[in-house]
Design an enzyme around this catalytic site. Structure first.
Site, PDB file in Angstrom:
ATOM      1  N   LYS A  18       0.834  -1.212   0.000  1.00 41.73           N
ATOM      2  CA  LYS A  18       0.000   0.000   0.000  1.00 41.73           C
ATOM      3  C   LYS A  18       0.862   1.254   0.000  1.00 41.73           C
ATOM      4  O   LYS A  18       0.507   2.264  -0.607  1.00 41.73           O
ATOM      5  CB  LYS A  18      -0.933   0.034   1.230  1.00 41.73           C
ATOM      6  CG  LYS A  18      -2.015  -0.999   1.195  1.00 41.73           C
ATOM      7  CD  LYS A  18      -3.100  -0.649   0.190  1.00 41.73           C
ATOM      8  CE  LYS A  18      -4.141  -1.747   0.133  1.00 41.73           C
ATOM      9  NZ  LYS A  18      -5.054  -1.672  -0.987  1.00 41.73           N
ATOM     10  N   LYS A  58     -11.311  -6.545  -6.554  1.00 43.60           N
ATOM     11  CA  LYS A  58     -12.470  -5.665  -6.628  1.00 43.60           C
ATOM     12  C   LYS A  58     -12.158  -4.401  -7.419  1.00 43.60           C
ATOM     13  O   LYS A  58     -13.017  -3.848  -8.074  1.00 43.60           O
ATOM     14  CB  LYS A  58     -12.918  -5.280  -5.225  1.00 43.60           C
ATOM     15  CG  LYS A  58     -13.467  -6.452  -4.454  1.00 43.60           C
ATOM     16  CD  LYS A  58     -14.413  -5.973  -3.373  1.00 43.60           C
ATOM     17  CE  LYS A  58     -14.486  -6.981  -2.259  1.00 43.60           C
ATOM     18  NZ  LYS A  58     -13.418  -6.791  -1.263  1.00 43.60           N
ATOM     19  N   LYS A  75      -4.080 -11.091  -9.567  1.00 46.48           N
ATOM     20  CA  LYS A  75      -5.306 -11.821  -9.231  1.00 46.48           C
ATOM     21  C   LYS A  75      -6.536 -10.991  -9.572  1.00 46.48           C
ATOM     22  O   LYS A  75      -6.448  -9.777  -9.693  1.00 46.48           O
ATOM     23  CB  LYS A  75      -5.301 -12.190  -7.744  1.00 46.48           C
ATOM     24  CG  LYS A  75      -5.219 -11.005  -6.794  1.00 46.48           C
ATOM     25  CD  LYS A  75      -5.520 -11.407  -5.352  1.00 46.48           C
ATOM     26  CE  LYS A  75      -6.076 -10.228  -4.596  1.00 46.48           C
ATOM     27  NZ  LYS A  75      -6.785 -10.497  -3.391  1.00 46.48           N
TER      28      LYS A  75
HETATM   29  P1  ADP Z   1     -10.303  -7.979  -2.899  1.00 50.09           P
HETATM   30  O1  ADP Z   1      -8.834  -8.357  -2.947  1.00 50.09           O
HETATM   31  O2  ADP Z   1     -10.989  -8.281  -4.155  1.00 50.09           O
HETATM   32  O3  ADP Z   1     -10.566  -6.579  -2.395  1.00 50.09           O
HETATM   33  P2  ADP Z   1     -10.861  -8.922  -0.237  1.00 50.09           P
HETATM   34  O4  ADP Z   1      -9.492  -8.443   0.125  1.00 50.09           O
HETATM   35  O5  ADP Z   1     -12.011  -8.222   0.393  1.00 50.09           O
HETATM   36  O6  ADP Z   1     -10.988  -8.938  -1.828  1.00 50.09           O
HETATM   37  O7  ADP Z   1     -10.944 -10.469   0.047  1.00 50.09           O
HETATM   38  C1  ADP Z   1     -12.063 -11.162   0.520  1.00 50.09           C
HETATM   39  C2  ADP Z   1     -11.771 -12.652   0.476  1.00 50.09           C
HETATM   40  O8  ADP Z   1     -11.668 -13.097  -0.889  1.00 50.09           O
HETATM   41  C3  ADP Z   1     -10.436 -13.041   1.131  1.00 50.09           C
HETATM   42  O9  ADP Z   1     -10.613 -14.241   1.845  1.00 50.09           O
HETATM   43  C4  ADP Z   1      -9.486 -13.223  -0.044  1.00 50.09           C
HETATM   44  O10 ADP Z   1      -8.440 -14.135   0.235  1.00 50.09           O
HETATM   45  C5  ADP Z   1     -10.428 -13.769  -1.112  1.00 50.09           C
HETATM   46  N1  ADP Z   1      -9.946 -13.399  -2.473  1.00 50.09           N
HETATM   47  C6  ADP Z   1      -9.876 -12.155  -2.994  1.00 50.09           C
HETATM   48  N2  ADP Z   1      -9.420 -12.186  -4.271  1.00 50.09           N
HETATM   49  C7  ADP Z   1      -9.200 -13.501  -4.565  1.00 50.09           C
HETATM   50  C8  ADP Z   1      -8.748 -14.202  -5.745  1.00 50.09           C
HETATM   51  N3  ADP Z   1      -8.458 -13.557  -6.879  1.00 50.09           N
HETATM   52  N4  ADP Z   1      -8.652 -15.549  -5.692  1.00 50.09           N
HETATM   53  C9  ADP Z   1      -8.977 -16.216  -4.548  1.00 50.09           C
HETATM   54  N5  ADP Z   1      -9.410 -15.634  -3.420  1.00 50.09           N
HETATM   55  C10 ADP Z   1      -9.532 -14.287  -3.404  1.00 50.09           C
END
Ligand code: ADP
Ligand code: TRP
Length: 344
Positions: free
Chosen positions: A124, A210, A207
């Site tokens: 970050k 969001k 990956k």
């Molecule tokens: P993002 O990274 O999209 O903002 P979050 O950090 O809120 O998502 O993650 C919420 C959950 O989803 C966590 O348990 C995270 O490990 C899982 N997660 C997020 N992106 C992925 C991905 N591309 N593949 C597998 N699991 C994911």
């Protein structure tokens, strides 16, 4: 009220599970296969606390007008994906005042040096150098508070969160050592199948997430044509020229998505074609697009119906907060006593 009572009765003596998803945008296939699918499996056999991490989302200063819609959407999309608010406590982090109180207590046991070393913090600092706020630095402390407030032992999260879990264990142990009692159990990462599912972005860069790679991420709210377009644009190449070649990771990702959404056998047919060099990625993507459309459509439609019913969402959040506060208030009372904050 009736559901709450039923919840207590059937949750007695089950292991406690906590997990959260930040309300920072639209949920995607990574969230679904990496997190929510595990939640749905766990709700039958564990005492589950699943929440929208709206305080965690504040680190990036979201537009206040969007925050509420984001929280409601996360709730609706979790339910549409199979989570049953009668079986789990589904709530907003900010509805549990015991969480920030425990966060404050744990902050006294968290050290600047260890927080600065956390990879997600360092990332970050690189990606948003103009907004390196204290909330970002203490993000793992708030996450530990989310978990420890319920004295959870299992935390279903993706691989990217393992370090945060280790810190939660450290804070729990430090508290226990300082105040002379095994008050907090050590929370462990939990997954049904040992290998964590990680869904890559369709352009092969990082990956699905969001807020990044938006055009290469499939959201649970994407309409049929958007899904088709995104899949047809997914990164492929001219195909293998030698039998049984090693698959590049972006091709592996398409096969993984096919394994997760298509009828059994379909991915294997394309796999043999890959292995004998006859595969046409255009055909494979057409098939995947249709399977993905069929997979996402019912979730999207169910979530849209739920979001249209604000009264229902509010009730779910209120009931969830009530369930979550029952345990949280006991934990905070115990922590206050151990620290010596018991004046009356
Ligand atoms: P993002 O990274 O999209 O903002 P979050 O950090 O809120 O998502 O993650 C919420 C959950 O989803 C966590 O348990 C995270 O490990 C899982 N997660 C997020 N992106 C992925 C991905 N591309 N593949 C597998 N699991 C994911
Ligand atoms: N940090 C988690 C993520 O980015 C979200 C989260 C916040 C969480 N508090 C939690 C996950 C407590 C599990 C338990 O994915």
């Amino acid at each position: 009220m009736k559901e709450t009572l039923a919840y207590y009765i059937c949750s007695m003596n089950k292991e406690i599970v906590v997990s959260g998803i930040r309300s920072t945008g639209y949920l995607h296939l990574g969230n679904y296969f990496g997190a929510i699918q595990n939640y749905v499996l766990m709700q039958e056999n564990y005492e589950c606390y699943f929440f929208v991490a709206d305080y965690h989302a504040l680190t990036t200063h979201p537009d206040p007008k969007l925050l509420k819609a984001n929280v409601y959407r996360v709730v609706a999309e979790n339910i549409a994906s199979g989570l049953d608010p009668n079986k789990v406590a589904l709530y907003a982090q900010s509805d549990i005042p015991e969480i920030p109180e425990l966060y404050l207590m744990l902050n006294m046991l968290a050290y600047k040096g260890e927080l600065e070393k956390v990879p997600t913090f360092k990332e970050k600092v690189r990606s948003q150098p103009d907004n390196v706020n204290a909330g970002l630095l203490t993000y793992p402390v708030l996450m530990a508070a989310d978990i420890l407030i319920q004295r959870a032992v299992k935390v279903p999260v993706g691989k990217d969160q393992e370090q945060h879990l280790e810190m939660a264990r450290n804070f729990a142990n430090r508290f226990n050592t300082r105040y002379g009692q095994e008050f907090f159990p050590e929370p462990q990462v939990f997954r049904f199948n040992q290998s964590a599912v990680k869904i890559m972005s369709l352009d092969g860069n990082g990956k699905m997430s969001k807020s990044e790679n938006v055009n290469a991420t499939i959201y649970l709210s994407d309409d049929d044509d958007t899904i088709r377009k995104k899949i047809m644009k997914a990164k492929t190449d001219s195909g293998p020229t030698e039998h049984n070649s090693v698959m590049p990771d972006y091709i592996q990702n398409l096969f993984l998505l096919m394994d997760l959404t298509a009828k059994p056998g379909i991915a294997d047919t394309f796999r043999s074609q890959f292995n004998n060099c006859t595969i046409r990625f255009g055909d494979m993507k057409k098939q995947l697009a249709e399977d993905m459309v069929a997979f996402v459509r019912p979730i999207r439609e169910h979530a849209a119906n739920l979001q249209a019913d604000e009264t229902a969402i509010k009730k779910i959040l209120k009931d969830g907060a009530e369930k979550a506060r029952a345990g949280a208030s006991k934990t905070i009372e115990g922590a206050r006593k151990l620290i010596g904050i018991n004046y009356y």
